[in-house]
Design a protein around this motif. Sequence first.
Motif, mmCIF file in Angstrom:
data_model
loop_
_atom_site.group_PDB
_atom_site.id
_atom_site.type_symbol
_atom_site.label_atom_id
_atom_site.label_comp_id
_atom_site.label_asym_id
_atom_site.label_seq_id
_atom_site.Cartn_x
_atom_site.Cartn_y
_atom_site.Cartn_z
ATOM 1 N N LEU A 69 0.786 -1.315 0.059
ATOM 2 C CA LEU A 69 0.029 0.074 0.044
ATOM 3 C C LEU A 69 0.768 1.286 -0.070
ATOM 4 O O LEU A 69 0.524 2.224 -0.835
ATOM 5 N N ALA A 73 1.403 4.055 -3.017
ATOM 6 C CA ALA A 73 0.763 5.446 -2.529
ATOM 7 C C ALA A 73 2.037 6.595 -2.985
ATOM 8 O O ALA A 73 1.812 7.566 -3.683
ATOM 9 N N THR A 76 2.241 6.718 -6.800
ATOM 10 C CA THR A 76 1.283 7.520 -7.468
ATOM 11 C C THR A 76 1.331 9.280 -7.122
ATOM 12 O O THR A 76 1.301 9.878 -7.833
ATOM 13 N N ALA A 77 1.909 9.336 -5.933
ATOM 14 C CA ALA A 77 2.339 10.850 -5.360
ATOM 15 C C ALA A 77 3.451 11.397 -6.261
ATOM 16 O O ALA A 77 3.284 12.372 -6.696
ATOM 17 N N LEU A 203 -4.426 3.039 6.521
ATOM 18 C CA LEU A 203 -3.763 3.451 5.327
ATOM 19 C C LEU A 203 -4.606 3.343 3.844
ATOM 20 O O LEU A 203 -4.565 4.209 3.196
ATOM 21 N N TRP A 206 -7.058 6.272 2.581
ATOM 22 C CA TRP A 206 -6.346 7.258 2.017
ATOM 23 C C TRP A 206 -6.008 6.801 0.430
ATOM 24 O O TRP A 206 -5.918 7.623 -0.420
ATOM 25 N N LEU A 207 -5.437 5.446 0.327
ATOM 26 C CA LEU A 207 -5.078 5.266 -0.896
ATOM 27 C C LEU A 207 -6.293 5.055 -1.930
ATOM 28 O O LEU A 207 -5.965 5.508 -2.995
ATOM 29 N N GLY A 210 -7.425 8.429 -3.048
ATOM 30 C CA GLY A 210 -6.330 9.030 -3.811
ATOM 31 C C GLY A 210 -6.532 8.623 -5.171
ATOM 32 O O GLY A 210 -6.316 9.232 -6.206
ATOM 33 N N LEU A 252 -1.310 11.144 -0.132
ATOM 34 C CA LEU A 252 -0.834 10.049 -0.251
ATOM 35 C C LEU A 252 0.702 9.602 0.205
ATOM 36 O O LEU A 252 0.708 8.624 0.876
ATOM 37 N N ALA A 256 1.527 7.346 3.752
ATOM 38 C CA ALA A 256 2.451 6.182 3.352
ATOM 39 C C ALA A 256 3.515 6.349 4.555
ATOM 40 O O ALA A 256 3.937 5.563 5.246
#
Length: 335
Positions: A69, A73, A76-77, A203, A206-207, A210, A252, A256
């Motif tokens: 996860l 994250a 992607t961020a 977590l 949020w993931l 996002g 994200l 993390a």
Amino acid sequence: MNHSETKRFQKWFIFFIILSILIWIGAISLGSSSLSIDRLISTLMGRGTFKEEFILFSVRLPRMLVLCLAGAALATAGAILQTISKNDLADPGIIGINAGAGLGITIFYLFVESDIQHYAYVLPVVGFISALLTAVCVYIFSYSKHSGIQPVKLVLVGVGFASALSGLMMILISSSERQEVEFVAQWLAGSIWGADWPFIVALLPWLVIGLVIVFIKHKTLDIISMGEDRARGLGVLISRERLLLMLVAVALAAAAVSVTGGISFVGLMAPHIARQIIGPVHKWYLPIAILVGSSLLVLADTIGRIIVDFSTIPAGIIVALIGSPYFIYLLIKSH
């Protein structure tokens, strides 16, 4: 995307799925508390011994899921930051967002008198607020009225903020108790300390939120990557979209690192590798970047656990050993 490009994406996606599964099996099967591969399926089906089920469901599986996860994250961020800043060197760790989240978490840990494990759901919020403040400061200092965000200046300002905030963390713990110093030191090194089921539950929302926003906005990201003038000509409200996407990237990254510690370079390498393989279209390269980021973090943690018999090297250090040369290569290439 035409038929040949679709087949190419499917080929690489399947390849990274298989690679990820192999890395996950290795992560579960290797280490001081190991679970042999031939016993893995039986234990998953509930036919393992008490020791085997404890190793799988209480030690290895939650740790691996947290790493997956967090890697997704951070990847992607990083992809978002590289697009909206027009800077291929952007990464949540390099431009100071991780350090900002870490400072907030350090202050929270030092001054909230309670067991930190009871705050699994609060830590991502604390990290998000402090990371957002840092991102705003980095944005302001690297922005120019005439040319907008300056890519090289963004990295330099971010590195400066990361160093300053890390130094501030060390000042805060200089007069603290030994246990508190150890926690912050482990966090700075990228030691996976939140490897338990409550942190996965904390977590995951949020993931999911996002990723939903990012995939809804994938066409907007494609347009922004073409340049501001073209984006405005196509009717995109650059400032509003950039602000929303920046908030998603910060959220994200903060979520993390709140459970993994200060890990850099995952958000730098994963999007680059994916773009080189499948091209710059976000709809197609983001899934590859997510798989690469997850696999990279799980692999780094596994290497750190098995490379030395008597100790564990934090995943953040292993990723840095891989990512630092890659960062230097990209820095040289960009000039």
